[in-house]
Motif scaffolding. Sequence first.
Motif: not given
Length: 619
Positions: A41-56
């Motif tokens: 999701q992060a590679n596709e530019g989706r904010e959800t991916g970045w939010d999840g990686l921030a939580e990790l």
Amino acid sequence: MDIVPDTSAVIDGRVSEQVARDGDVGTVLVPEAVVGELESQANEGRETGWDGLAELQELADLADEGEITVEYVGRRPTAAEMSGAGEGDIDAVIRDIAAKHGATLLTSDAVQAEVARAKGLDVEYIEPQTTDVGSLAIEQFFDDSTMSLHLKVGVKPMAKRGDIGDMHYETIREEISTEKQLKEWAHDIEESARRSPDGFVELDQPGMRIIQFRDYRIAVARPPFADGLEITAVRPIVKTELDDYALADELRDRLAERQRGVLISGAPGAGKSTFAQAVAEFLADSDYAVKTMEKPRDLQVGPNITQYTELGGSMENTADSLLMVRPDYTIYDEVRKTSDFRVFADMRMAGVGMIGVVHATRAIDALQRLVGRVELGMIPQVVDTVVYIEAGQVHTVYDVTTEVKVPHGLMQEDLARPVVVISDFETGEPAYEIYTFNRQVVTVPLGEDGEGGRDTGVDRIAKQEIEREIKSVARGRVQVELQGQNLAVVYVEEGDISYVIGKGGGRINEIEDRLGIDIDVRTFSEKPGGPGGDGGGGRDGGGGQDAGRIVTPEVTSRHVIVPLEGHEGETVEVRAGGDYLFTATVSRGGEVQVSRGSAIAEELEEAIDRGQQITVAPQ
């Protein structure tokens, strides 16, 4: 207590929240499947991916502080599982990990929770948080006259401000926007939409997210889709009633009389959607069941009007569902693509009243967009009213009907055919006619444009058709002059007289009968002004017009095919070496097909053989 969080819990930040709240969390077992989905999701530019990686990262910090133990377990998902994430493939992998480790599954996904319970797993379901969010950070740029806000990295904030029909695109702050600022504003918008019951994500694609938050429609574009981070926010600045417009009483009576097919047209920012909202509210108050079809949903209508968007990525599916709901009227905002017009027509033919919003610079242009997408004789059954909005007001209303008649400007009774008549709704005077002329669909302006019978649409078409017919038998240059509605003088070379007239006048009589026009054939030496006259031999169809798009026709065993992808439904003129050949309507497949053996095809093939440049220009 060991827990296995799924992707939804990580994205929502519920794992660290659980640790902070309970404090007795044992080991957090993070499935590699979750990491893979977030990375995708992060590679596709989706904010959800970045939010999840921030939580990790937050979990890693808590582990460093000794608050919890974090382990990454399981395997990376396969490409097939990643592509099937929407079907539950990744969720199944996560459930298997929870079962294998005897851990509690932590999720904010109601479906995942129910499936896990059915499989006998321990589940802790945490409802997605919704809170009453205050104002957005970008609202600082809006005032009462601001319709849209335009923010981009490296550019000064811009906005469209003013009254409907009198908008100005202007700089609203001298300070250039930075990437850090736009990221903060985008995060605020997306988090507010996620947490507030007044917001939802309308579209989430790589590089583009469209969010509806209260009455704001916000598009957040990111690279690589856009060349830089950009935020565009639009909101309605006025809400109107039908009584606020010209011809309100007449339109009210017309719409309430029975279900109708209506196109509301106008340029961007003219006030089409505002008028559509007023119509929708009037119909709902007039005991009609009203629904909307929108992508994205941004009409500001009352709660008694349900707003639908694409179902399963298709408006066709939405239409099928709406037919089960049985609305009296449906507002379709906006009708643009061929598929939209087909859905509009299908629902109208099913008996549903349809009101479509269409971008057009003239009222007639909205109706012409149906040509080639709907059978000509069906147009009045699909659309019987066209309303053109300009500067926030009703500028023109057309009534659309069908008559079997001789088209305006032609005289022979045997030329009668079905004609789509577009009349001024207020005066009843015909303004345009659409009909088939020599196998071509033509739109002919009447009224003021046709006064005196000079340089009207029918004159131009008649000259082009006469020239084409004569050119098919003449070997030299040809020039046509119209002397009236049913008389033309044709000038040809001396040696072509016998070919054009034919034995006993048979050939010219045949052409006259086919076109319904008397033709007087003369040589250029007889033309006033001497041989060649005032520009003899110049093609009337090509002078002073746009050079057009260069095309390469394909000659098959049965057709000459002119490729025109992107011009579906448009009426175009085809020329060779700048000389007019014929007028045609582009098919739904994005091409014009001419049957080989016809006069048009022969002339086109000759031009191709001579190496002449073939061009096409909108009519």
